[in-house]
Design a protein around this motif. Structure first.
Motif, PDB file in Angstrom:
ATOM      1  N   ALA A   1       0.964  -1.202   0.029  1.00 47.60           N
ATOM      2  CA  ALA A   1      -0.008  -0.027  -0.063  1.00 47.60           C
ATOM      3  C   ALA A   1       0.754   1.180  -0.005  1.00 47.60           C
ATOM      4  O   ALA A   1       0.729   2.227  -0.594  1.00 47.60           O
ATOM      5  CB  ALA A   1      -0.816   0.075   1.168  1.00 47.60           C
ATOM      6  N   HIS A   2       1.651   1.358   0.860  1.00 49.54           N
ATOM      7  CA  HIS A   2       2.897   2.188   0.761  1.00 49.54           C
ATOM      8  C   HIS A   2       4.443   1.736   0.435  1.00 49.54           C
ATOM      9  O   HIS A   2       5.187   1.971   1.136  1.00 49.54           O
ATOM     10  CB  HIS A   2       2.922   3.008   2.070  1.00 49.54           C
ATOM     11  N   ASP A   3       4.553   1.319  -0.919  1.00 49.06           N
ATOM     12  CA  ASP A   3       5.772   1.063  -1.181  1.00 49.06           C
ATOM     13  C   ASP A   3       6.837   2.130  -1.364  1.00 49.06           C
ATOM     14  O   ASP A   3       6.498   3.192  -1.882  1.00 49.06           O
ATOM     15  CB  ASP A   3       5.532   0.464  -2.633  1.00 49.06           C
ATOM     16  N   ALA A   4       7.932   1.997  -0.703  1.00 45.63           N
ATOM     17  CA  ALA A   4       8.982   3.007  -0.311  1.00 45.63           C
ATOM     18  C   ALA A   4       9.602   3.412  -1.607  1.00 45.63           C
ATOM     19  O   ALA A   4       9.997   4.679  -2.072  1.00 45.63           O
ATOM     20  CB  ALA A   4       9.811   2.607   0.565  1.00 45.63           C
ATOM     21  N   ARG A   5       9.200   2.518  -2.782  1.00 41.49           N
ATOM     22  CA  ARG A   5       9.686   2.922  -3.924  1.00 41.49           C
ATOM     23  C   ARG A   5       8.955   3.977  -4.699  1.00 41.49           C
ATOM     24  O   ARG A   5       9.473   4.716  -5.571  1.00 41.49           O
ATOM     25  CB  ARG A   5      10.057   1.843  -4.867  1.00 41.49           C
ATOM     26  N   LEU A   6       7.631   4.168  -4.165  1.00 41.53           N
ATOM     27  CA  LEU A   6       6.671   5.110  -4.719  1.00 41.53           C
ATOM     28  C   LEU A   6       5.953   6.103  -3.886  1.00 41.53           C
ATOM     29  O   LEU A   6       5.093   6.865  -4.374  1.00 41.53           O
ATOM     30  CB  LEU A   6       5.521   4.091  -5.673  1.00 41.53           C
ATOM     31  N   HIS A   7       6.418   5.891  -2.622  1.00 38.18           N
ATOM     32  CA  HIS A   7       6.057   6.942  -1.715  1.00 38.18           C
ATOM     33  C   HIS A   7       7.038   7.444  -0.861  1.00 38.18           C
ATOM     34  O   HIS A   7       7.814   6.966  -0.295  1.00 38.18           O
ATOM     35  CB  HIS A   7       4.941   6.364  -0.761  1.00 38.18           C
ATOM     36  N   ALA A   8       7.187   8.845  -0.731  1.00 36.55           N
ATOM     37  CA  ALA A   8       8.187   9.477  -0.140  1.00 36.55           C
ATOM     38  C   ALA A   8       7.955   9.559   1.576  1.00 36.55           C
ATOM     39  O   ALA A   8       7.438  10.379   1.914  1.00 36.55           O
ATOM     40  CB  ALA A   8       8.606  10.790  -0.595  1.00 36.55           C
TER      41      ALA A   8
END
Length: 286
Positions: free
Chosen positions: A3-10
């Motif tokens: 849900a909050h993939d660190a590759r896509l969410h800062a």
């Protein structure tokens, strides 16, 4: 993907994108500052260190949001595909002018002026965007003159709003390009980078990594007996790998076997890859 993939969410424990407030926990939330990539290719690293692994690359003219600059590194998120990571802060500048053209060949040169006999001033990959402010002709060769005063072969550019008709034909332009882990340019590219860049040139922005593409691109397709149900443009996924079908029997992919973008028979690839990584995990039609 999560849900909050660190590759896509800062987000980190100390700092996060203000748009994630209420969704993640962080000591401080900030708004990203809009800037643009000014290097021909900018490595996006996992950590703010020169020895950190490269997850992907950004190209000249790419727009990013900056959440932090510290000790020579900027923590950024690419606006086109949402990828988050660290780039050298020397590769960033403001967005003074809107880009007008995009590089439409795998690689091209920047010249200090409109003359191919000049020592080159730099080089750009397909997908790089530039601002054209004029035109020139020298000894029958046509040049686009950029806002910087530099020049590019006019035939190597197209307006940013024009797209290729067939993303597979774009991918085929990269045959022979060196394989590079994390690579996303005409100078070196990996499997999912090839899919992403080719599709971008055909007017479709897609996510970066192969697992993201396997989860979001198009619809699952049943390959049928002996894979006869596949057609040009279908994607074949393995764990950590993706290839593009160029016809019912042949695929193109950036791969660590040849260390190039190369063609390979689908059945040959399945047999070869299966020895180490197992069979395909899925087939999708974009």
């Amino acid at each position: 993907m999560t849900a909050h993939d660190a590759r896509l969410h800062a987000f980190r424990t100390d700092l996060a994108d203000v748009r994630l407030k209420g969704e993640v926990t962080a000591d401080r939330f900030v708004s990203g500052q809009p800037v643009r990539i000014t290097a021909p290719v900018a490595d996006v690293r996992k950590a703010p260190r020169p020895d950190a692994g490269v997850n992907t690359q950004l190209l000249f003219g790419d727009d990013v949001l900056v959440f932090e600059v510290a000790e020579g590194w900027a923590w950024v998120q690419a606006e086109r595909d949402g990828y988050v990571g660290y780039v050298a802060d020397t590769m960033l500048a403001g967005r003074d002018q809107a880009p007008t053209h995009i590089v439409s060949v795998p690689r091209t040169f920047l010249y200090p002026g409109p003359d191919l006999r000049f020592p080159i001033a730099g080089q750009l990959s397909m997908g790089s965007t530039v601002t054209v402010t004029g035109a020139a002709e020298t000894r029958g060769t046509h040049y686009a003159v950029l806002s910087s005063g530099e020049a590019v072969i006019a035939g190597h550019l197209r307006p940013v709003d024009e797209v290729a008709a067939d993303y597979v034909s774009v991918a085929e332009m990269f045959l022979g390009t060196p394989y590079l882990w994390g690579g996303a340019s005409g100078f070196g590219i990996d499997c999912s980078g090839l899919v992403q860049l080719a599709m971008r040139m055909a007017g479709r922005d897609v996510l970066r990594d192969s697992d993201m593409q396997a989860a979001t691109l198009g619809e699952p397709v049943e390959p049928g007996p002996d894979y006869a149900g596949l057609r040009r443009g279908d994607l074949v996924f393995w764990k950590g790998h993706v290839a593009v079908m160029t016809d019912a029997e042949t695929m193109i992919h950036a791969n660590g076997h040849t260390m190039l973008v190369s063609r390979e028979g689908l059945k040959d690839a399945i047999a070869r890859i299966g020895y180490l990584y197992g069979g395909p995990t899925g087939f999708r039609r974009p």
